[in-house]
Design a protein around this motif. Structure first.
Motif, short mmCIF file in Angstrom:
data_model
loop_
_atom_site.label_atom_id
_atom_site.label_comp_id
_atom_site.label_asym_id
_atom_site.label_seq_id
_atom_site.Cartn_x
_atom_site.Cartn_y
_atom_site.Cartn_z
N GLY A 78 0.81 -1.21 0.00
CA GLY A 78 0.00 0.00 0.00
C GLY A 78 0.84 1.26 0.00
N ASN A 79 0.18 2.38 -0.20
CA ASN A 79 0.85 3.67 -0.08
C ASN A 79 -0.17 4.69 0.40
OD1 ASN A 79 -0.72 3.96 -2.36
ND2 ASN A 79 0.89 4.79 -3.64
N HIS A 80 0.32 5.86 0.77
CA HIS A 80 -0.54 6.89 1.33
C HIS A 80 -0.28 8.21 0.62
CE1 HIS A 80 -1.84 4.62 4.97
NE2 HIS A 80 -0.69 4.02 4.78
N CYS A 81 -1.27 9.06 0.66
CA CYS A 81 -1.09 10.45 0.26
C CYS A 81 -1.95 11.27 1.21
CB CYS A 81 -1.54 10.67 -1.19
SG CYS A 81 -1.27 12.35 -1.78
N LYS A 82 -1.33 11.77 2.27
CA LYS A 82 -2.07 12.44 3.34
C LYS A 82 -2.31 13.90 2.97
CE LYS A 82 -2.36 12.96 8.33
NZ LYS A 82 -1.72 12.71 9.64
N LYS A 83 -3.45 14.15 2.33
CA LYS A 83 -3.83 15.50 1.94
C LYS A 83 -5.34 15.63 1.98
CE LYS A 83 -0.01 16.50 -1.30
NZ LYS A 83 0.32 16.89 -2.68
N TYR A 84 -5.80 16.85 2.24
CA TYR A 84 -7.22 17.12 2.07
C TYR A 84 -7.54 17.08 0.57
CZ TYR A 84 -7.53 18.61 6.94
OH TYR A 84 -7.52 18.63 8.31
N GLU A 93 -2.35 12.01 -7.98
CA GLU A 93 -2.01 11.46 -6.66
C GLU A 93 -3.07 10.48 -6.19
OE1 GLU A 93 0.53 15.07 -4.58
OE2 GLU A 93 -1.65 15.28 -4.75
N TYR A 94 -4.31 10.83 -6.41
CA TYR A 94 -5.43 9.95 -6.06
C TYR A 94 -5.33 8.62 -6.82
CZ TYR A 94 -10.40 8.66 -5.40
OH TYR A 94 -11.57 8.02 -5.10
N GLY A 127 -15.04 7.34 8.48
CA GLY A 127 -14.40 8.46 7.80
C GLY A 127 -13.25 9.04 8.60
N GLN A 128 -12.13 9.25 7.92
CA GLN A 128 -11.00 9.94 8.52
C GLN A 128 -10.53 11.00 7.54
OE1 GLN A 128 -7.84 7.47 10.09
NE2 GLN A 128 -9.25 5.85 10.67
N PRO A 129 -10.16 12.18 8.01
CA PRO A 129 -9.75 13.24 7.09
C PRO A 129 -8.37 12.98 6.48
CG PRO A 129 -9.48 13.95 9.36
CD PRO A 129 -10.18 12.62 9.41
N GLN A 130 -8.16 13.56 5.33
CA GLN A 130 -6.87 13.61 4.63
C GLN A 130 -6.44 12.27 4.02
OE1 GLN A 130 -4.69 15.81 8.00
NE2 GLN A 130 -3.86 16.78 6.16
N VAL A 131 -7.35 11.33 3.88
CA VAL A 131 -6.98 10.03 3.28
C VAL A 131 -8.03 9.58 2.27
CG1 VAL A 131 -5.51 9.21 5.17
CG2 VAL A 131 -7.98 8.82 5.26
N CYS A 132 -8.52 10.49 1.44
CA CYS A 132 -9.65 10.12 0.57
C CYS A 132 -9.25 9.03 -0.43
CB CYS A 132 -10.22 11.35 -0.14
SG CYS A 132 -9.10 12.24 -1.20
N GLY A 133 -8.04 9.07 -0.97
CA GLY A 133 -7.61 8.02 -1.88
C GLY A 133 -7.49 6.68 -1.18
N TYR A 134 -6.85 6.70 -0.03
CA TYR A 134 -6.66 5.48 0.77
C TYR A 134 -8.01 4.91 1.19
CZ TYR A 134 -4.86 2.63 4.68
OH TYR A 134 -4.56 1.61 5.54
N ALA A 135 -8.92 5.77 1.66
CA ALA A 135 -10.23 5.31 2.10
C ALA A 135 -11.03 4.74 0.94
CB ALA A 135 -10.99 6.45 2.77
#
Length: 258
Positions: free
Chosen positions: A98-104, A112-113, A154-162
């Motif tokens: 996996g990977n992350h992109c922590k952004k709103y 990035e998404y 729901g958690q903020p700043q992880v829309c792609g990951y979620a």
């Protein structure tokens, strides 16, 4: 049933497993547990970070390392064939990379998404498709995905990951329905808050956040990576043969906490 027969149900002796992202974090814990249960483990990873190479070397020759970027989906069948030639037909696949992109969302680009989805969903889909014929051939297989708390909350700043982790649930349900008649089960684990370097980095300077997390967990403590590894080893065993299409939270009760 005799005790020896029971033990065989939980043993992975003689089976070959492939674990993506199996050299670090939760993936490394899963690698350790599968190897301890008797499996030959092919660790699929872009690189070995930190002391992972030394740890893997200690696993008594049960682990082999295969450098591979799972987003190169045109080569997924090639890596599956290489592992089969080296270790025999693969009976277990753990999609953990996996990977992350922590952004709103207003700060995240579509590219990035897309990159997050390419790893968690598209890459996992392509590898699953590549390894599945080996499992069908032997009328036995265990496919495991790593979901997340964000599959449900729901958690903020992880829309792609979620998005990806919620999508994994749909993929698990469909694949379970498609492959059950071939002796293959498809399940997921949703880890809660686990004591990994990433978790410590996120909370070490934010005691309020840590207390908020602990307040949600009925167990009152953060989980260990091995908690996830133990669950994975069970789901990959013959003892879990009637568990299919499920996602098991390993979270100390966080999903039902308040």
């Amino acid at each position: 049933m005799k005790l020896t027969d029971m033990q065989k149900l939980y043993s992975l002796e003689g089976l070959t497993a492939a674990v993506t992202g199996g050299a670090t974090g939760l993936g490394l814990a899963i690698t350790k547990c599968l190897a301890a249960a008797g499996a030959r483990v092919a660790v699929i990873s872009r690189d070995l970070s930190g002391n992972a190479s030394e740890i893997l070397a200690e696993l008594d020759g049960k682990v082999s390392f295969y450098p591979f970027d799972i987003t190169e989906t045109q080569k997924s069948q090639e890596i599956a064939d290489i592992i089969r030639a080296d270790l025999g037909p693969c009976s277990i696949l753990v999609n953990n990379a996996g990977n992350h992109c922590k952004k709103y969302i207003w700060d995240m680009s579509a590219e990035e998404y897309r990159k997050v989805l390419d790893v968690h969903l598209t890459g996992a889909f392509a590898l699953t498709k590549a390894f599945l014929p080996q499992m069908r051939e032997n009328s036995f297989g265990r496919i495991l995905f790593l979901a997340s708390m964000t599959s449900y909350i729901g958690q903020p700043q992880v829309c792609g990951y979620a998005t990806a982790k919620a999508g994994i649930l749909g993929l698990v349900h469909t694949l379970a329905a498609e492959t059950a008649s071939f002796g293959v089960t498809v399940n997921a684990i949703a880890p809660g808050w686990i004591d990994t370097p990433m978790f410590r980095q996120a909370t070490s300077q934010d005691p309020a956040r840590l207390q908020k997390i602990l307040g949600r967990i009925p167990a009152g403590q953060i989980g260990s990576p091995m908690d996830v590894g133990h669950c994975a080893a069970f789901l990959c065993s013959r003892a879990a043969g009637y568990i299919n299409g499920a996602c098991i939270p390993v979270d100390g009760g966080a999903l039902i906490g308040f």
